[in-house]
Design a protein around this motif. Structure first.
Motif, PDB file in Angstrom:
ATOM      1  N   ILE A  55      13.752  21.725  12.987  1.00 22.25           N
ATOM      2  CA  ILE A  55      13.133  23.328  13.495  1.00 22.25           C
ATOM      3  C   ILE A  55      13.244  24.064  14.709  1.00 22.25           C
ATOM      4  CG2 ILE A  55      10.862  22.080  12.172  1.00 22.25           C
ATOM      5  CD1 ILE A  55       9.880  21.305  15.078  1.00 22.25           C
ATOM      6  N   GLY A  56      12.418  24.745  14.663  1.00 19.46           N
ATOM      7  CA  GLY A  56      12.462  25.476  16.032  1.00 19.46           C
ATOM      8  C   GLY A  56      11.122  25.819  16.913  1.00 19.46           C
ATOM      9  N   ASN A  57      10.762  26.819  17.879  1.00 20.62           N
ATOM     10  CA  ASN A  57       9.816  26.415  18.307  1.00 20.62           C
ATOM     11  C   ASN A  57       9.021  27.591  18.151  1.00 20.62           C
ATOM     12  OD1 ASN A  57      12.084  28.297  19.636  1.00 20.62           O
ATOM     13  ND2 ASN A  57      10.739  29.443  21.186  1.00 20.62           N
ATOM     14  N   SER A  58      10.088  27.843  17.046  1.00 19.96           N
ATOM     15  CA  SER A  58       8.844  29.243  16.529  1.00 19.96           C
ATOM     16  C   SER A  58       8.823  29.721  14.849  1.00 19.96           C
ATOM     17  CB  SER A  58       8.623  30.342  16.952  1.00 19.96           C
ATOM     18  OG  SER A  58       8.116  31.807  16.623  1.00 19.96           O
ATOM     19  N   PRO A  59       7.587  29.214  13.646  1.00 20.91           N
ATOM     20  CA  PRO A  59       7.015  28.936  14.094  1.00 20.91           C
ATOM     21  C   PRO A  59       6.218  28.231  14.717  1.00 20.91           C
ATOM     22  CG  PRO A  59       7.141  29.896  12.134  1.00 20.91           C
ATOM     23  CD  PRO A  59       8.591  30.024  12.859  1.00 20.91           C
ATOM     24  N   VAL A  60       5.561  27.092  15.390  1.00 25.09           N
ATOM     25  CA  VAL A  60       4.859  26.331  15.619  1.00 25.09           C
ATOM     26  C   VAL A  60       3.119  26.094  15.986  1.00 25.09           C
ATOM     27  CG1 VAL A  60       5.401  24.246  16.894  1.00 25.09           C
ATOM     28  CG2 VAL A  60       7.028  25.656  16.250  1.00 25.09           C
ATOM     29  N   ILE A  61       3.039  25.391  15.228  1.00 20.49           N
ATOM     30  CA  ILE A  61       1.044  25.277  15.834  1.00 20.49           C
ATOM     31  C   ILE A  61       1.381  23.885  15.912  1.00 20.49           C
ATOM     32  CG2 ILE A  61      -1.642  24.699  15.423  1.00 20.49           C
ATOM     33  CD1 ILE A  61      -0.594  26.898  12.764  1.00 20.49           C
ATOM     34  N   VAL A  62       1.334  23.374  17.864  1.00 18.31           N
ATOM     35  CA  VAL A  62       0.930  21.953  18.067  1.00 18.31           C
ATOM     36  C   VAL A  62       0.281  21.649  19.200  1.00 18.31           C
ATOM     37  CG1 VAL A  62       2.428  22.716  20.411  1.00 18.31           C
ATOM     38  CG2 VAL A  62       2.742  20.909  19.530  1.00 18.31           C
ATOM     39  N   GLY A  63      -1.041  20.654  18.973  1.00 22.25           N
ATOM     40  CA  GLY A  63      -1.737  20.271  20.429  1.00 22.25           C
ATOM     41  C   GLY A  63      -1.273  20.720  21.866  1.00 22.25           C
ATOM     42  N   LYS A  64      -1.612  21.509  22.879  1.00 19.68           N
ATOM     43  CA  LYS A  64      -2.318  21.711  24.024  1.00 19.68           C
ATOM     44  C   LYS A  64      -1.430  20.511  24.520  1.00 19.68           C
ATOM     45  CE  LYS A  64      -5.942  24.407  24.413  1.00 19.68           C
ATOM     46  NZ  LYS A  64      -7.357  24.723  24.851  1.00 19.68           N
ATOM     47  N   GLU A  65      -1.995  19.691  24.753  1.00 19.05           N
ATOM     48  CA  GLU A  65      -1.303  18.480  25.455  1.00 19.05           C
ATOM     49  C   GLU A  65      -0.151  17.770  25.021  1.00 19.05           C
ATOM     50  OE1 GLU A  65      -3.274  17.023  27.632  1.00 19.05           O
ATOM     51  OE2 GLU A  65      -4.317  18.524  27.748  1.00 19.05           O
ATOM     52  N   ALA A  66       0.782  18.304  23.635  1.00 20.07           N
ATOM     53  CA  ALA A  66       1.487  17.718  23.220  1.00 20.07           C
ATOM     54  C   ALA A  66       2.547  18.664  24.085  1.00 20.07           C
ATOM     55  CB  ALA A  66       1.600  17.576  21.655  1.00 20.07           C
ATOM     56  N   LEU A  67       1.870  20.340  23.589  1.00 21.50           N
ATOM     57  CA  LEU A  67       3.306  21.570  24.239  1.00 21.50           C
ATOM     58  C   LEU A  67       2.999  21.137  25.913  1.00 21.50           C
ATOM     59  CD1 LEU A  67       4.268  23.502  23.749  1.00 21.50           C
ATOM     60  CD2 LEU A  67       2.278  24.966  24.024  1.00 21.50           C
ATOM     61  N   LYS A  68       1.842  20.513  26.480  1.00 20.79           N
ATOM     62  CA  LYS A  68       2.298  20.405  28.080  1.00 20.79           C
ATOM     63  C   LYS A  68       3.634  19.255  28.245  1.00 20.79           C
ATOM     64  CE  LYS A  68      -3.134  21.388  29.619  1.00 20.79           C
ATOM     65  NZ  LYS A  68      -3.649  20.683  30.151  1.00 20.79           N
ATOM     66  N   LYS A  69       3.333  18.278  27.538  1.00 17.79           N
ATOM     67  CA  LYS A  69       4.822  17.061  27.758  1.00 17.79           C
ATOM     68  C   LYS A  69       6.264  17.901  27.002  1.00 17.79           C
ATOM     69  CE  LYS A  69       1.301  13.362  26.162  1.00 17.79           C
ATOM     70  NZ  LYS A  69       0.932  12.885  25.445  1.00 17.79           N
ATOM     71  N   ILE A  70       5.824  18.519  25.782  1.00 13.87           N
ATOM     72  CA  ILE A  70       7.160  18.938  25.652  1.00 13.87           C
ATOM     73  C   ILE A  70       8.058  19.723  26.489  1.00 13.87           C
ATOM     74  CG2 ILE A  70       8.299  20.831  23.246  1.00 13.87           C
ATOM     75  CD1 ILE A  70       6.337  19.200  21.567  1.00 13.87           C
ATOM     76  N   ALA A  71       6.511  20.680  26.904  1.00 14.23           N
ATOM     77  CA  ALA A  71       7.207  22.367  27.372  1.00 14.23           C
ATOM     78  C   ALA A  71       8.742  22.425  28.610  1.00 14.23           C
ATOM     79  CB  ALA A  71       5.885  23.218  27.257  1.00 14.23           C
ATOM     80  N   PRO A  72       8.054  21.536  29.370  1.00 16.77           N
ATOM     81  CA  PRO A  72       9.511  20.912  31.109  1.00 16.77           C
ATOM     82  C   PRO A  72      10.645  20.754  30.234  1.00 16.77           C
ATOM     83  CG  PRO A  72       7.134  20.007  31.491  1.00 16.77           C
ATOM     84  CD  PRO A  72       7.155  20.129  29.590  1.00 16.77           C
ATOM     85  N   THR A  73      10.631  19.590  29.393  1.00 16.23           N
ATOM     86  CA  THR A  73      11.317  18.862  28.262  1.00 16.23           C
ATOM     87  C   THR A  73      12.314  19.873  27.740  1.00 16.23           C
ATOM     88  OG1 THR A  73      10.411  16.867  28.687  1.00 16.23           O
ATOM     89  CG2 THR A  73      12.564  16.994  26.662  1.00 16.23           C
ATOM     90  N   TRP A  74      11.769  20.600  27.599  1.00 18.25           N
ATOM     91  CA  TRP A  74      12.390  22.000  26.229  1.00 18.25           C
ATOM     92  C   TRP A  74      13.083  22.705  27.116  1.00 18.25           C
ATOM     93  CZ3 TRP A  74       9.489  26.505  24.089  1.00 18.25           C
ATOM     94  CH2 TRP A  74       9.911  27.119  23.231  1.00 18.25           C
ATOM     95  N   MET A  75      12.781  23.345  28.825  1.00 15.74           N
ATOM     96  CA  MET A  75      13.170  23.751  29.428  1.00 15.74           C
ATOM     97  C   MET A  75      14.685  22.727  30.527  1.00 15.74           C
ATOM     98  SD  MET A  75      12.235  25.575  32.653  1.00 15.74           S
ATOM     99  CE  MET A  75      12.281  23.391  34.391  1.00 15.74           C
TER     100      MET A  75
END
Length: 201
Positions: A55-75
């Motif tokens: 997958i890529g980052n889009s289109p994606v539906i993901v829970g907010k709490e999961a995204l809060k964890k993923i986003a800094p790591t993704w960067m």
């Protein structure tokens, strides 16, 4: 998560379930093929390379709490991949997509692979049950409605034609015989530009 070149053709329900995200599987995201490169960011102790979804980052539906964890790591993974010449060369323009897939796996967030999430004209010709038209590829046709991919058509819609200027209002519709997906794409672009005040000024 969506992108500027996504046109939403019908309301998207929450396709994620039970802690899993929902994502579109891309044929060109191939974790097994690039295992040796990906192990720099997803070590063996994290599990099999198959934990990284295609997958890529889009289109994606993901829970907010999961995204809060993923986003800094993704960067951070994106930056690390970009700084590494081998990874940068291997992934090129899809590097950030791989970085999201790796980061999702690092945090144990698997994804339901939802092929019906979107279509990509001109290769996908019917909308059917899909939710998004992704206009990533150029659409070139002759006046008989035949695809001339790889050769500029007598009729064309390609977002790259508008990288320095906005598309005009009332783009000409494709000739008869062009698939529903392309016709709908152009009609929806025209609908949007007609309804955005001061479009193009």
């Amino acid at each position: 998560m969506s992108e500027p070149d996504h046109i939403i053709v019908k309301p998207i329900p929450n396709l994620s379930r039970g802690g899993f995200g929902a994502a579109f599987p891309f044929f060109y995201i191939e974790p097994k093929k690039y295992e040796s490169v990906l192990r720099k960011y997803f070590p063996k102790e994290n599990g099999p390379i198959t934990k990284i979804d295609p997958i890529g980052n889009s289109p994606v539906i993901v829970g907010k709490e999961a995204l809060k964890k993923i986003a800094p790591t993704w960067m951070n993974v994106s930056l690390a991949m970009k700084k590494d010449p081998e990874t940068d060369k291997a992934f090129g323009w899809v590097l950030e997509m791989y970085a999201y897939a790796v980061s999702s796996a690092l945090h144990g967030v698997g994804n339901i692979l939802y092929k019906d999430f979107m279509i990509q004209p001109p290769w996908d010709t019917e909308i059917g049950k899909k939710f998004i038209i992704h206009y990533t590829y150029g659409c070139d046709y002759n006046l008989k409605g035949e695809l001339t991919y790889g050769k500029i058509g007598e009729w064309r819609f390609d977002k790259r034609s508008y990288d320095r200027v906005a598309p005009p209002r009332n783009l000409p519709l494709p000739p008869p015989g062009v698939p529903e997906s392309v016709v709908t794409l152009v009609k929806m672009v025209n609908e949007a530009t007609a309804n955005i005040p001061n479009w193009g000024s």
